[in-house]
Motif scaffolding. Structure first.
Motif, mmCIF file in Angstrom:
data_model
loop_
_atom_site.group_PDB
_atom_site.id
_atom_site.type_symbol
_atom_site.label_atom_id
_atom_site.label_comp_id
_atom_site.label_asym_id
_atom_site.label_seq_id
_atom_site.Cartn_x
_atom_site.Cartn_y
_atom_site.Cartn_z
ATOM 1 N N PRO A 1 0.830 -1.217 0.000
ATOM 2 C CA PRO A 1 0.000 0.000 0.000
ATOM 3 C C PRO A 1 0.860 1.261 0.000
ATOM 4 C CG PRO A 1 -0.747 -1.573 1.659
ATOM 5 C CD PRO A 1 0.576 -2.073 1.174
ATOM 6 N N PHE A 2 0.374 2.297 -0.679
ATOM 7 C CA PHE A 2 1.107 3.562 -0.719
ATOM 8 C C PHE A 2 0.119 4.710 -0.850
ATOM 9 C CE2 PHE A 2 0.985 1.832 -5.051
ATOM 10 C CZ PHE A 2 0.433 2.876 -5.780
ATOM 11 N N THR A 3 0.556 5.877 -0.392
ATOM 12 C CA THR A 3 -0.239 7.092 -0.564
ATOM 13 C C THR A 3 0.233 7.886 -1.778
ATOM 14 O OG1 THR A 3 1.242 8.264 0.948
ATOM 15 C CG2 THR A 3 -0.741 7.283 1.896
ATOM 16 N N ALA A 4 1.457 7.640 -2.190
ATOM 17 C CA ALA A 4 2.007 8.260 -3.388
ATOM 18 C C ALA A 4 3.074 7.340 -3.958
ATOM 19 C CB ALA A 4 2.592 9.641 -3.085
ATOM 20 N N LEU A 5 3.292 7.458 -5.269
ATOM 21 C CA LEU A 5 4.213 6.587 -5.984
ATOM 22 C C LEU A 5 5.231 7.443 -6.719
ATOM 23 C CD1 LEU A 5 5.059 3.881 -7.383
ATOM 24 C CD2 LEU A 5 3.253 4.355 -9.056
ATOM 25 N N LEU A 6 6.518 7.246 -6.415
ATOM 26 C CA LEU A 6 7.597 7.976 -7.082
ATOM 27 C C LEU A 6 8.288 7.043 -8.068
ATOM 28 C CD1 LEU A 6 9.343 10.573 -7.301
ATOM 29 C CD2 LEU A 6 10.819 9.577 -5.525
ATOM 30 N N VAL A 7 8.199 7.374 -9.357
ATOM 31 C CA VAL A 7 8.838 6.595 -10.418
ATOM 32 C C VAL A 7 10.126 7.290 -10.816
ATOM 33 C CG1 VAL A 7 8.607 5.707 -12.765
ATOM 34 C CG2 VAL A 7 6.613 5.742 -11.247
ATOM 35 N N THR B 1 17.755 15.930 -5.540
ATOM 36 C CA THR B 1 18.399 16.929 -4.690
ATOM 37 C C THR B 1 17.704 16.928 -3.334
ATOM 38 O OG1 THR B 1 16.944 18.723 -5.406
ATOM 39 C CG2 THR B 1 18.957 18.354 -6.690
ATOM 40 N N PRO B 2 18.371 17.406 -2.285
ATOM 41 C CA PRO B 2 17.786 17.370 -0.939
ATOM 42 C C PRO B 2 16.416 18.054 -0.874
ATOM 43 C CG PRO B 2 20.116 17.846 -0.792
ATOM 44 C CD PRO B 2 19.773 17.876 -2.251
ATOM 45 N N GLY B 3 15.459 17.348 -0.271
ATOM 46 C CA GLY B 3 14.125 17.900 -0.081
ATOM 47 C C GLY B 3 13.229 17.873 -1.301
ATOM 48 N N CYS B 4 13.706 17.307 -2.401
ATOM 49 C CA CYS B 4 12.957 17.318 -3.663
ATOM 50 C C CYS B 4 11.562 16.719 -3.495
ATOM 51 C CB CYS B 4 13.741 16.557 -4.729
ATOM 52 S SG CYS B 4 12.851 16.258 -6.274
ATOM 53 N N VAL B 5 11.486 15.547 -2.893
ATOM 54 C CA VAL B 5 10.215 14.823 -2.885
ATOM 55 C C VAL B 5 9.210 15.437 -1.923
ATOM 56 C CG1 VAL B 5 9.140 12.574 -2.511
ATOM 57 C CG2 VAL B 5 11.372 12.722 -3.632
ATOM 58 N N ARG B 6 9.685 15.945 -0.809
ATOM 59 C CA ARG B 6 8.759 16.594 0.115
ATOM 60 C C ARG B 6 8.091 17.790 -0.562
ATOM 61 N NH1 ARG B 6 11.084 17.883 5.934
ATOM 62 N NH2 ARG B 6 12.610 18.954 4.595
ATOM 63 N N THR B 7 8.846 18.526 -1.368
ATOM 64 C CA THR B 7 8.273 19.639 -2.122
ATOM 65 C C THR B 7 7.261 19.131 -3.146
ATOM 66 O OG1 THR B 7 10.296 20.934 -1.867
ATOM 67 C CG2 THR B 7 8.809 21.583 -3.630
ATOM 68 N N LEU B 8 7.600 18.057 -3.834
ATOM 69 C CA LEU B 8 6.666 17.486 -4.812
ATOM 70 C C LEU B 8 5.377 17.025 -4.146
ATOM 71 C CD1 LEU B 8 8.937 15.354 -7.183
ATOM 72 C CD2 LEU B 8 7.733 17.471 -7.746
ATOM 73 N N LEU B 9 5.491 16.463 -2.940
ATOM 74 C CA LEU B 9 4.288 16.023 -2.223
ATOM 75 C C LEU B 9 3.360 17.194 -1.936
ATOM 76 C CD1 LEU B 9 5.652 13.383 0.306
ATOM 77 C CD2 LEU B 9 3.916 13.003 -1.458
ATOM 78 N N GLY B 10 3.927 18.330 -1.591
ATOM 79 C CA GLY B 10 3.110 19.516 -1.375
ATOM 80 C C GLY B 10 2.366 19.920 -2.634
ATOM 81 N N VAL B 11 3.037 19.848 -3.774
ATOM 82 C CA VAL B 11 2.415 20.182 -5.056
ATOM 83 C C VAL B 11 1.331 19.163 -5.403
ATOM 84 C CG1 VAL B 11 2.852 20.382 -7.539
ATOM 85 C CG2 VAL B 11 4.449 21.388 -5.896
ATOM 86 N N LEU B 12 1.582 17.910 -5.091
ATOM 87 C CA LEU B 12 0.627 16.846 -5.412
ATOM 88 C C LEU B 12 -0.696 17.030 -4.666
ATOM 89 C CD1 LEU B 12 0.661 14.273 -7.201
ATOM 90 C CD2 LEU B 12 1.234 12.978 -5.142
ATOM 91 N N ARG B 13 -0.659 17.740 -3.556
ATOM 92 C CA ARG B 13 -1.883 17.973 -2.772
ATOM 93 C C ARG B 13 -2.747 19.086 -3.362
ATOM 94 N NH1 ARG B 13 2.095 17.722 1.598
ATOM 95 N NH2 ARG B 13 2.134 15.574 2.404
ATOM 96 N N THR B 14 -2.248 19.770 -4.379
ATOM 97 C CA THR B 14 -3.048 20.803 -5.038
ATOM 98 C C THR B 14 -4.280 20.162 -5.664
ATOM 99 O OG1 THR B 14 -1.039 22.055 -5.549
ATOM 100 C CG2 THR B 14 -3.030 22.643 -6.758
ATOM 101 N N GLU B 15 -5.434 20.744 -5.450
ATOM 102 C CA GLU B 15 -6.687 20.176 -5.954
ATOM 103 C C GLU B 15 -6.618 19.934 -7.461
ATOM 104 O OE1 GLU B 15 -11.507 21.110 -5.940
ATOM 105 O OE2 GLU B 15 -10.085 22.494 -4.999
ATOM 106 N N GLY B 16 -7.068 18.771 -7.874
ATOM 107 C CA GLY B 16 -7.098 18.435 -9.288
ATOM 108 C C GLY B 16 -5.792 17.938 -9.849
ATOM 109 N N THR B 17 -4.805 17.710 -8.985
ATOM 110 C CA THR B 17 -3.485 17.242 -9.434
ATOM 111 C C THR B 17 -3.337 15.746 -9.193
ATOM 112 O OG1 THR B 17 -2.491 19.394 -8.937
ATOM 113 C CG2 THR B 17 -0.993 17.523 -9.160
ATOM 114 N N LEU C 1 6.005 11.815 -9.717
ATOM 115 C CA LEU C 1 5.306 11.493 -8.477
ATOM 116 C C LEU C 1 3.815 11.400 -8.781
ATOM 117 C CD1 LEU C 1 5.576 11.024 -5.408
ATOM 118 C CD2 LEU C 1 5.156 13.476 -5.099
ATOM 119 N N ILE C 2 3.225 10.263 -8.466
ATOM 120 C CA ILE C 2 1.827 9.968 -8.799
ATOM 121 C C ILE C 2 1.058 9.730 -7.508
ATOM 122 C CG2 ILE C 2 0.291 8.392 -10.044
ATOM 123 C CD1 ILE C 2 2.806 7.601 -11.742
#
Length: 309
Positions: A78-84, A92-108, A177-178
């Motif tokens: 099980p996963f809440t998000a999938l990084l391919v 780079t440091p912190g890359c994915v945490r930033t992407l997770l924030g973007v992924l929470r944007t409505e309709g994304t 990131l999906i």
């Protein structure tokens, strides 16, 4: 989070990739799953040495990129998000945490970072939906010039558009990131493409379902990039898969127009002596090649033909 990597003779790339995962995924709970497409080097051994906690899926054959992703996801749990990730990506440091924030944007449904090459140069990763007019624009003006105009270029080349968060039709699939919602609604990646256009297909299906691909320059990664632009066999596969993808999404008349536009583009480049385009033209005018399912055998055969010429 599930982190998925597909390897194929990737042993030399894995140390730097795996070393970048900790900093890149800082603050994120994650697990690595690697699907190996029957590498003849020690890719599997390298993963087990460098990431002993990772799950390794040995495909037993070169099944293709999409098949590797799907097999790895099936084993990831099980996963809440999938990084391919491609093996030649370095986070780079912190890359994915930033992407997770973007992924929470409505309709994304999909979030992608800004990518640079090994020399620190921007990679044009955003794409517009393929169209007949955009192929013709590429043929007549070249990809870089055409890409400055939304109506005429598939590749987004206006560097001003890479300075702010934006929605794009699709993006190159090396660092994607999906959301779990997106994966559940859209389904697995289409394995019939083997390599190239599978990420286009997935992103366009997500967009059709109301889930956008969102680019952010606040998240960065390095992509060393492959050799499709210089390998005649891989360029031919890329070209044929464009025809297949467009044909599945449009009626036969538009499909024929798209094929003709690609033939014009590749033919004009073949006249200039470009080997990848010469091989692509031969494939485009072959009904058997257009019907044939892509796979490692077609790549190997085209590579042999290109070498023989």
């Amino acid at each position: 989070m599930a982190v998925v990597v597909v390897t194929y003779n990737s042993e030399r790339l894995l140390p730097d990739l795996i070393a970048s995962l900790g900093p890149g995924l800082d603050g994120v709970d994650w697990h690595l799953t690697v699907a190996d497409n029957a590498s003849v080097d020690d890719s599997v051994g390298a993963v087990r040495r460098l990431a002993p906690g990772a799950t390794v899926v040995e495909m037993g054959r070169n099944a293709g990129y999409a098949a590797g992703i799907n097999a790895a996801v099936a084993k990831a749990g099980p996963f809440t998000a999938l990084l391919v990730l491609n093996p030649d990506v370095r986070l780079t440091p912190g890359c994915v945490r930033t992407l997770l924030g973007v992924l929470r944007t409505e309709g994304t449904g999909i979030a992608v970072p800004l990518l640079e090459d090994g020399d620190g140069e921007l990679i044009h990763t955003m794409r517009r939906e393929p169209s007949v007019r955009r192929v013709l624009g590429d043929a007549l003006m070249g990809a870089v010039r055409a890409g400055r105009y939304p109506a005429f270029g598939e590749l987004v080349t206006d560097e001003r558009l890479y300075t702010a968060e934006t929605v794009t039709d699709w993006a190159e699939g090396s660092t994607v990131l999906i959301s779990a919602e997106c994966w559940d609604r859209i389904g697995a990646w289409d394995e019939s493409f083997f390599l190239y256009s599978e990420e286009t297909d997935f992103a366009l299906r997500a967009r059709d379902a109301g889930l956008a691909t969102r680019f952010t320059p606040a998240a960065k990664a390095v992509h060393l990039e492959g050799d499709s632009k210089v390998s005649p066999a891989l360029w031919t596969l890329l070209t044929l898969n464009k025809v297949r993808l467009y044909g599945r999404r449009h009626n036969p008349v538009l499909g024929a127009a798209f094929w003709a536009a690609l033939l014009l583009r590749e033919g004009s480049r073949a006249v200039l002596g470009k080997a990848p385009s010469k091989l692509a033209v031969r494939a485009l005018v072959s009904p058997a090649r257009l019907r044939e399912a892509p796979g490692p055998h077609t790549v190997q055969r085209d590579a042999a033909r290109a070498t023989a010429r």
